[in-house]
Scaffold this motif. Sequence first.
Motif, PDB file in Angstrom:
ATOM      1  N   GLN A 152       0.812  -1.209   0.000  1.00 11.69           N
ATOM      2  CA  GLN A 152       0.000   0.000   0.000  1.00 11.69           C
ATOM      3  C   GLN A 152       0.849   1.264   0.000  1.00 11.69           C
ATOM      4  O   GLN A 152       1.912   1.311   0.621  1.00 11.69           O
ATOM      5  N   ARG A 153       0.364   2.277  -0.688  1.00 14.64           N
ATOM      6  CA  ARG A 153       1.030   3.562  -0.721  1.00 14.64           C
ATOM      7  C   ARG A 153       1.008   4.198   0.665  1.00 14.64           C
ATOM      8  O   ARG A 153       0.086   3.999   1.436  1.00 14.64           O
ATOM      9  N   MET A 154       2.039   5.005   0.942  1.00 12.50           N
ATOM     10  CA  MET A 154       2.142   5.598   2.267  1.00 12.50           C
ATOM     11  C   MET A 154       1.024   6.603   2.541  1.00 12.50           C
ATOM     12  O   MET A 154       0.517   6.685   3.665  1.00 12.50           O
ATOM     13  N   ASP A 155       0.604   7.376   1.515  1.00 16.59           N
ATOM     14  CA  ASP A 155      -0.475   8.330   1.763  1.00 16.59           C
ATOM     15  C   ASP A 155      -1.777   7.614   2.116  1.00 16.59           C
ATOM     16  O   ASP A 155      -2.560   8.086   2.950  1.00 16.59           O
ATOM     17  N   ARG A 156      -2.003   6.438   1.512  1.00 14.18           N
ATOM     18  CA  ARG A 156      -3.186   5.642   1.834  1.00 14.18           C
ATOM     19  C   ARG A 156      -3.111   5.134   3.273  1.00 14.18           C
ATOM     20  O   ARG A 156      -4.101   5.149   4.003  1.00 14.18           O
ATOM     21  N   ALA A 159      -3.775   8.043   5.656  1.00 16.64           N
ATOM     22  CA  ALA A 159      -5.201   8.372   5.638  1.00 16.64           C
ATOM     23  C   ALA A 159      -5.999   7.342   6.433  1.00 16.64           C
ATOM     24  O   ALA A 159      -6.888   7.690   7.228  1.00 16.64           O
ATOM     25  N   SER A 160      -5.707   6.073   6.227  1.00 18.61           N
ATOM     26  CA  SER A 160      -6.402   5.003   6.946  1.00 18.61           C
ATOM     27  C   SER A 160      -6.162   5.119   8.444  1.00 18.61           C
ATOM     28  O   SER A 160      -7.090   4.951   9.253  1.00 18.61           O
ATOM     29  N   PHE A 161      -4.934   5.412   8.821  1.00 19.64           N
ATOM     30  CA  PHE A 161      -4.588   5.560  10.239  1.00 19.64           C
ATOM     31  C   PHE A 161      -5.380   6.702  10.871  1.00 19.64           C
ATOM     32  O   PHE A 161      -5.947   6.556  11.956  1.00 19.64           O
ATOM     33  N   LEU A 162      -5.427   7.843  10.195  1.00 18.31           N
ATOM     34  CA  LEU A 162      -6.138   9.003  10.730  1.00 18.31           C
ATOM     35  C   LEU A 162      -7.637   8.732  10.850  1.00 18.31           C
ATOM     36  O   LEU A 162      -8.273   9.119  11.844  1.00 18.31           O
ATOM     37  N   ARG A 207       0.431  21.615  17.360  1.00 19.84           N
ATOM     38  CA  ARG A 207       1.463  20.902  18.112  1.00 19.84           C
ATOM     39  C   ARG A 207       0.873  19.718  18.891  1.00 19.84           C
ATOM     40  O   ARG A 207       0.026  19.888  19.763  1.00 19.84           O
ATOM     41  N   GLY A 208       1.329  18.508  18.544  1.00 23.99           N
ATOM     42  CA  GLY A 208       0.875  17.300  19.236  1.00 23.99           C
ATOM     43  C   GLY A 208      -0.569  16.939  18.982  1.00 23.99           C
ATOM     44  O   GLY A 208      -1.151  16.152  19.733  1.00 23.99           O
ATOM     45  N   GLU A 209      -1.138  17.472  17.885  1.00 21.50           N
ATOM     46  CA  GLU A 209      -2.568  17.263  17.648  1.00 21.50           C
ATOM     47  C   GLU A 209      -2.882  17.361  16.158  1.00 21.50           C
ATOM     48  O   GLU A 209      -2.328  18.196  15.445  1.00 21.50           O
ATOM     49  N   ILE A 210      -3.790  16.493  15.697  1.00 24.23           N
ATOM     50  CA  ILE A 210      -4.252  16.508  14.313  1.00 24.23           C
ATOM     51  C   ILE A 210      -5.769  16.387  14.321  1.00 24.23           C
ATOM     52  O   ILE A 210      -6.319  15.446  14.907  1.00 24.23           O
ATOM     53  N   GLN A 211      -6.435  17.318  13.676  1.00 28.08           N
ATOM     54  CA  GLN A 211      -7.892  17.271  13.586  1.00 28.08           C
ATOM     55  C   GLN A 211      -8.305  16.944  12.158  1.00 28.08           C
ATOM     56  O   GLN A 211      -7.888  17.612  11.209  1.00 28.08           O
ATOM     57  N   VAL A 212      -9.097  15.893  12.013  1.00 27.69           N
ATOM     58  CA  VAL A 212      -9.621  15.529  10.702  1.00 27.69           C
ATOM     59  C   VAL A 212     -10.784  16.464  10.376  1.00 27.69           C
ATOM     60  O   VAL A 212     -11.736  16.583  11.150  1.00 27.69           O
ATOM     61  N   LEU A 213     -10.708  17.119   9.208  1.00 26.68           N
ATOM     62  CA  LEU A 213     -11.734  18.076   8.796  1.00 26.68           C
ATOM     63  C   LEU A 213     -12.661  17.519   7.725  1.00 26.68           C
ATOM     64  O   LEU A 213     -13.863  17.782   7.741  1.00 26.68           O
ATOM     65  N   ASP A 214     -12.110  16.763   6.791  1.00 24.94           N
ATOM     66  CA  ASP A 214     -12.892  16.271   5.655  1.00 24.94           C
ATOM     67  C   ASP A 214     -12.766  14.750   5.576  1.00 24.94           C
ATOM     68  O   ASP A 214     -11.856  14.218   4.948  1.00 24.94           O
ATOM     69  N   PHE A 215     -13.703  14.074   6.233  1.00 26.55           N
ATOM     70  CA  PHE A 215     -13.653  12.605   6.292  1.00 26.55           C
ATOM     71  C   PHE A 215     -13.873  11.984   4.915  1.00 26.55           C
ATOM     72  O   PHE A 215     -13.188  11.026   4.544  1.00 26.55           O
ATOM     73  N   GLU A 216     -14.818  12.512   4.176  1.00 23.05           N
ATOM     74  CA  GLU A 216     -15.147  11.925   2.879  1.00 23.05           C
ATOM     75  C   GLU A 216     -13.972  12.012   1.914  1.00 23.05           C
ATOM     76  O   GLU A 216     -13.641  11.040   1.215  1.00 23.05           O
ATOM     77  N   GLU A 217     -13.341  13.152   1.868  1.00 21.95           N
ATOM     78  CA  GLU A 217     -12.213  13.315   0.937  1.00 21.95           C
ATOM     79  C   GLU A 217     -11.043  12.449   1.378  1.00 21.95           C
ATOM     80  O   GLU A 217     -10.326  11.879   0.555  1.00 21.95           O
ATOM     81  N   LEU A 218     -10.841  12.332   2.687  1.00 15.89           N
ATOM     82  CA  LEU A 218      -9.761  11.498   3.189  1.00 15.89           C
ATOM     83  C   LEU A 218     -10.000  10.034   2.832  1.00 15.89           C
ATOM     84  O   LEU A 218      -9.049   9.283   2.544  1.00 15.89           O
ATOM     85  N   ARG A 219     -11.270   9.617   2.797  1.00 19.14           N
ATOM     86  CA  ARG A 219     -11.588   8.230   2.436  1.00 19.14           C
ATOM     87  C   ARG A 219     -11.275   7.934   0.973  1.00 19.14           C
ATOM     88  O   ARG A 219     -11.102   6.770   0.614  1.00 19.14           O
ATOM     89  N   THR A 220     -11.204   8.970   0.127  1.00 25.23           N
ATOM     90  CA  THR A 220     -10.882   8.720  -1.291  1.00 25.23           C
ATOM     91  C   THR A 220      -9.486   8.119  -1.434  1.00 25.23           C
ATOM     92  O   THR A 220      -9.218   7.441  -2.424  1.00 25.23           O
ATOM     93  N   TYR A 221      -8.615   8.400  -0.474  1.00 23.90           N
ATOM     94  CA  TYR A 221      -7.266   7.834  -0.532  1.00 23.90           C
ATOM     95  C   TYR A 221      -7.279   6.315  -0.357  1.00 23.90           C
ATOM     96  O   TYR A 221      -6.362   5.618  -0.816  1.00 23.90           O
ATOM     97  N   LEU A 222      -8.304   5.807   0.302  1.00 25.33           N
ATOM     98  CA  LEU A 222      -8.383   4.365   0.533  1.00 25.33           C
ATOM     99  C   LEU A 222      -8.620   3.596  -0.750  1.00 25.33           C
ATOM    100  O   LEU A 222      -8.380   2.384  -0.811  1.00 25.33           O
ATOM    101  N   ALA A 223      -9.095   4.278  -1.776  1.00 23.10           N
ATOM    102  CA  ALA A 223      -9.354   3.627  -3.058  1.00 23.10           C
ATOM    103  C   ALA A 223      -8.167   3.716  -4.021  1.00 23.10           C
ATOM    104  O   ALA A 223      -8.204   3.176  -5.106  1.00 23.10           O
ATOM    105  N   LEU A 224      -7.117   4.433  -3.594  1.00 29.59           N
ATOM    106  CA  LEU A 224      -5.977   4.640  -4.485  1.00 29.59           C
ATOM    107  C   LEU A 224      -5.096   3.389  -4.551  1.00 29.59           C
ATOM    108  O   LEU A 224      -5.015   2.641  -3.610  1.00 29.59           O
TER     109      LEU A 224
END
Length: 224
Positions: A152-156, A159-162, A207-224
Amino acid sequence: MLDENHFEKISQALPFLETASTQIIRDFKDFAYYVKIPSGREIFVEGDEVDGIALMMTGVVRVYKLGETGREITLYRFGEGESCVITANAILNQQDFPAIAQVEKDAEAVMIPADVFSDWVSKYGPWRDFVFSLVSNRLASVMDIVDQVAFQRMDRRVASFLLDRSKLQNPIKITHQEIANEIGSSREVISRLLEDFSNRKLVRLSRGEIQVLDFEELRTYLAL
């Protein structure tokens, strides 16, 4: 030896004990013993002789591999009602521990000595079924990690991890280095990908934090 309070607690975590034979219960109380392990403590490191196996009542243990370059990759975690299948395999095959097992959240566990564990596998069907069920379930998750790392590609993978972590909390309290340790990459690669996600307004970085803003767009990476 286990007292009644600790036996009752481990019985709640291991349902098969509720219907186990009198002999299994007697042996369990006689040979198992209670331990409390603080967060950050390493239970085993690579090359250790395995003298026992922990059955978790509370807490979480992370099992991971450390490469020659110092890069980490998480193999799996186990918690309440679970145990470490690598430990079980090392005992049954009389091998040294091949990874690192570290407590992530303060843990309470029941320890079974290695020789007793092996004896129960050959003697008691319910115990053997419990052990094989652990192995079967964990094998699937480890094979998934192999698939991710190899194909699997690293960006995928990021995205899956997040997406997975955001189900538990959002914003996600985690550093770029911790993500790298989880999926077997470098901090530089993770930071570059997260910056790209941020530029695309998929996540917000702080710092020390990541907030997911666009779940649908992030899921598009799972199909790559």
